[in-house]
Design an enzyme around this catalytic site. Structure first.
Site, PDB file in Angstrom:
ATOM      1  N   ASP A  37     -18.451 -37.921  25.420  1.00  0.00           N
ATOM      2  CA  ASP A  37     -19.090 -38.555  25.184  1.00  0.00           C
ATOM      3  C   ASP A  37     -20.805 -37.536  26.024  1.00  0.00           C
ATOM      4  O   ASP A  37     -20.521 -36.564  27.094  1.00  0.00           O
ATOM      5  CB  ASP A  37     -19.706 -39.297  26.440  1.00  0.00           C
ATOM      6  CG  ASP A  37     -21.039 -40.538  25.729  1.00  0.00           C
ATOM      7  OD1 ASP A  37     -20.126 -41.987  25.697  1.00  0.00           O
ATOM      8  OD2 ASP A  37     -22.186 -40.592  26.358  1.00  0.00           O
ATOM      9  N   ASN A  85     -18.119 -40.973  16.152  1.00  0.00           N
ATOM     10  CA  ASN A  85     -18.490 -42.510  16.556  1.00  0.00           C
ATOM     11  C   ASN A  85     -20.091 -42.485  16.924  1.00  0.00           C
ATOM     12  O   ASN A  85     -20.960 -43.950  16.742  1.00  0.00           O
ATOM     13  CB  ASN A  85     -17.796 -43.674  17.140  1.00  0.00           C
ATOM     14  CG  ASN A  85     -17.966 -45.047  17.858  1.00  0.00           C
ATOM     15  OD1 ASN A  85     -18.230 -45.756  16.704  1.00  0.00           O
ATOM     16  ND2 ASN A  85     -18.319 -45.018  19.186  1.00  0.00           N
ATOM     17  N   TYR A 153     -32.844 -45.834  11.153  1.00  0.00           N
ATOM     18  CA  TYR A 153     -31.441 -46.175  11.261  1.00  0.00           C
ATOM     19  C   TYR A 153     -30.666 -46.229   9.918  1.00  0.00           C
ATOM     20  O   TYR A 153     -29.313 -46.119   9.844  1.00  0.00           O
ATOM     21  CB  TYR A 153     -30.803 -47.302  12.095  1.00  0.00           C
ATOM     22  CG  TYR A 153     -29.886 -47.629  12.679  1.00  0.00           C
ATOM     23  CD1 TYR A 153     -29.576 -47.259  13.534  1.00  0.00           C
ATOM     24  CD2 TYR A 153     -29.039 -48.637  12.494  1.00  0.00           C
ATOM     25  CE1 TYR A 153     -28.091 -47.494  14.233  1.00  0.00           C
ATOM     26  CE2 TYR A 153     -27.408 -49.156  11.953  1.00  0.00           C
ATOM     27  CZ  TYR A 153     -27.332 -48.641  13.128  1.00  0.00           C
ATOM     28  OH  TYR A 153     -26.229 -48.193  13.916  1.00  0.00           O
TER      29      TYR A 153
HETATM   30  P1  NAD Z   1     -23.133 -48.142  22.383  1.00  0.00           P
HETATM   31  O1  NAD Z   1     -24.827 -47.807  23.060  1.00  0.00           O
HETATM   32  O2  NAD Z   1     -22.420 -49.297  23.329  1.00  0.00           O
HETATM   33  O3  NAD Z   1     -22.211 -46.421  22.751  1.00  0.00           O
HETATM   34  C1  NAD Z   1     -23.253 -45.569  22.389  1.00  0.00           C
HETATM   35  C2  NAD Z   1     -22.083 -44.294  23.046  1.00  0.00           C
HETATM   36  O4  NAD Z   1     -22.475 -42.808  22.278  1.00  0.00           O
HETATM   37  C3  NAD Z   1     -23.192 -44.088  24.534  1.00  0.00           C
HETATM   38  O5  NAD Z   1     -21.612 -43.647  25.398  1.00  0.00           O
HETATM   39  C4  NAD Z   1     -23.512 -43.128  24.546  1.00  0.00           C
HETATM   40  O6  NAD Z   1     -23.128 -42.249  25.922  1.00  0.00           O
HETATM   41  C5  NAD Z   1     -23.079 -42.213  23.373  1.00  0.00           C
HETATM   42  N1  NAD Z   1     -24.060 -40.591  22.918  1.00  0.00           N
HETATM   43  C6  NAD Z   1     -25.513 -41.315  22.651  1.00  0.00           C
HETATM   44  N2  NAD Z   1     -25.953 -40.199  22.026  1.00  0.00           N
HETATM   45  C7  NAD Z   1     -25.410 -38.870  22.333  1.00  0.00           C
HETATM   46  C8  NAD Z   1     -25.048 -37.734  21.695  1.00  0.00           C
HETATM   47  N3  NAD Z   1     -26.136 -36.946  20.739  1.00  0.00           N
HETATM   48  N4  NAD Z   1     -24.380 -37.102  21.661  1.00  0.00           N
HETATM   49  C9  NAD Z   1     -23.069 -37.751  22.583  1.00  0.00           C
HETATM   50  N5  NAD Z   1     -22.599 -38.757  23.208  1.00  0.00           N
HETATM   51  C10 NAD Z   1     -23.813 -39.803  22.978  1.00  0.00           C
HETATM   52  O7  NAD Z   1     -22.627 -48.325  21.027  1.00  0.00           O
HETATM   53  P2  NAD Z   1     -21.887 -48.684  20.207  1.00  0.00           P
HETATM   54  O8  NAD Z   1     -22.735 -50.434  19.797  1.00  0.00           O
HETATM   55  O9  NAD Z   1     -20.483 -48.698  20.564  1.00  0.00           O
HETATM   56  O10 NAD Z   1     -22.278 -48.244  18.409  1.00  0.00           O
HETATM   57  C11 NAD Z   1     -21.135 -47.241  18.299  1.00  0.00           C
HETATM   58  C12 NAD Z   1     -21.564 -46.652  17.228  1.00  0.00           C
HETATM   59  O11 NAD Z   1     -21.566 -47.230  15.845  1.00  0.00           O
HETATM   60  C13 NAD Z   1     -22.506 -46.215  16.477  1.00  0.00           C
HETATM   61  O12 NAD Z   1     -22.684 -45.207  15.807  1.00  0.00           O
HETATM   62  C14 NAD Z   1     -23.467 -47.470  15.693  1.00  0.00           C
HETATM   63  O13 NAD Z   1     -25.223 -47.082  15.315  1.00  0.00           O
HETATM   64  C15 NAD Z   1     -22.458 -47.951  15.734  1.00  0.00           C
HETATM   65  N6  NAD Z   1     -22.084 -49.303  15.374  1.00  0.00           N
HETATM   66  C16 NAD Z   1     -22.867 -50.568  16.085  1.00  0.00           C
HETATM   67  C17 NAD Z   1     -22.660 -51.776  15.530  1.00  0.00           C
HETATM   68  C18 NAD Z   1     -23.196 -52.722  16.367  1.00  0.00           C
HETATM   69  O14 NAD Z   1     -23.283 -54.150  16.472  1.00  0.00           O
HETATM   70  N7  NAD Z   1     -22.992 -52.465  18.059  1.00  0.00           N
HETATM   71  C19 NAD Z   1     -22.932 -51.902  14.719  1.00  0.00           C
HETATM   72  C20 NAD Z   1     -22.582 -50.820  13.486  1.00  0.00           C
HETATM   73  C21 NAD Z   1     -22.318 -49.560  14.000  1.00  0.00           C
END
Ligand code: NAD
Length: 249
Positions: A37, A85, A153
């Site tokens: 992360d 992810n 996105y």
């Molecule tokens: P979140 O914000 O809770 O967690 C994302 C994590 O990624 C954070 O810990 C952040 O520090 C880390 N991060 C961000 N940029 C980074 C970088 N450049 N390098 C390394 N780490 C980095 O988000 P989430 O909801 O758990 O999302 C995870 C994935 O799931 C993402 O790709 C998101 O697009 C996708 N997603 C989320 C949802 C939703 O509804 N939450 C739905 C579909 C897809």
């Protein structure tokens, strides 16, 4: 014997949300987890919780990505599972008419180029082993678009889906499975931040989920653990929807 016993799994964005829940799930199933992360505090905390190893890495930076897999290999001797992810939410106004080129590029870098970099650096380790499972986080918007105007996105996630299909087909004969995980809306900090800015957006979204609620991160983690395991041995190049029925409605 647990399903992921002694498999080495590298999870990006494992400090929060879906990545964090998956780190817990993988550890419960016996994996050795590398928590990657950008957020040092959250990542180190997560690694402590799951008895894993923390690597600070920006997934948009190739040197960081290379170091992340090298560390996993040097510490644990293999790279069996790559859960690519990490991602960021859309910019505030992400309609085609409003999103500027800088915001667009940033989203592509973190959400799409990162997955290209992770696959590029994980696959050579998996080729040497003759096996591996890669799960790339796309989204339901990659297969159906979004009514909430998030062009950069949605395009980034469409790219993740297409890349996963391409690589899944290309590396199938080498024992490397590549799947795109397509979650529906999941109750994580990413989604909460988005909805805090625009509460009506949450309602608009919710209306479209047949199950009638957002997913818990643990429900997504269960699907990721399945895809990572040998239970999914005949699944590759797929769009794996875990979306409460949203894409079927
Ligand atoms: P979140 O914000 O809770 O967690 C994302 C994590 O990624 C954070 O810990 C952040 O520090 C880390 N991060 C961000 N940029 C980074 C970088 N450049 N390098 C390394 N780490 C980095 O988000 P989430 O909801 O758990 O999302 C995870 C994935 O799931 C993402 O790709 C998101 O697009 C996708 N997603 C989320 C949802 C939703 O509804 N939450 C739905 C579909 C897809």
């Amino acid at each position: 014997m647990q399903r992921l016993q002694d498999r080495v799994a590298v999870i990006t964005g494992a400090g929060s949300g879906i990545g964090l829940a998956t780190a817990h799930r993988f550890a419960q199933e016996g994996a050795k987890v590398v928590v990657a992360d950008l957020d040092e505090e959250a990542g180190a905390k997560a690694a402590g919780e799951v008895g894993g190893l923390f690597v600070k890495a920006d997934v948009a930076n190739e040197d960081d990505v290379a170091r992340m897999y090298r560390t996993a290999f040097e510490e644990f001797g293999s790279v069996d599972i790559a859960f690519n992810n990490a991602g960021i939410s859309p910019p505030d106004d992400d309609s085609i008419l409003e999103t500027g080129i800088d915001a667009w590029r940033r989203v592509q870098e973190v959400n799409l180029t990162s997955v290209y970099l992770c696959c590029r650096h994980a696959i050579p380790y998996m080729q040497r082993q003759g096996k591996g499972s890669i799960i790339n986080t796309a989204s339901f918007v990659a297969v159906m678009g979004s009514a909430t105007s998030q062009i950069s996105y949605t395009a980034s996630k469409g790219g993740v889906l297409a890349m996963s299909r391409e690589l899944g087909v290309q590396f199938a004969r080498e024992g490397i499975r590549v799947n795109a995980l397509c979650p529906g809306p999941v109750d994580t900090p990413l989604l909460r931040e988005l909805f805090a800015k625009d509460p009506e957006r949450a309602q608009r979204r919710l209306v479209h989920v047949p199950i009638g609620r957002f997913a818990r991160a643990e429900e997504i983690a269960a699907a990721v653990a399945f895809l990572a395991s040998d239970d999914a041995s005949f699944i590759t190049a797929s769009e794996f929807l875990v979306d409460g029925g949203i894409s079927g409605a």
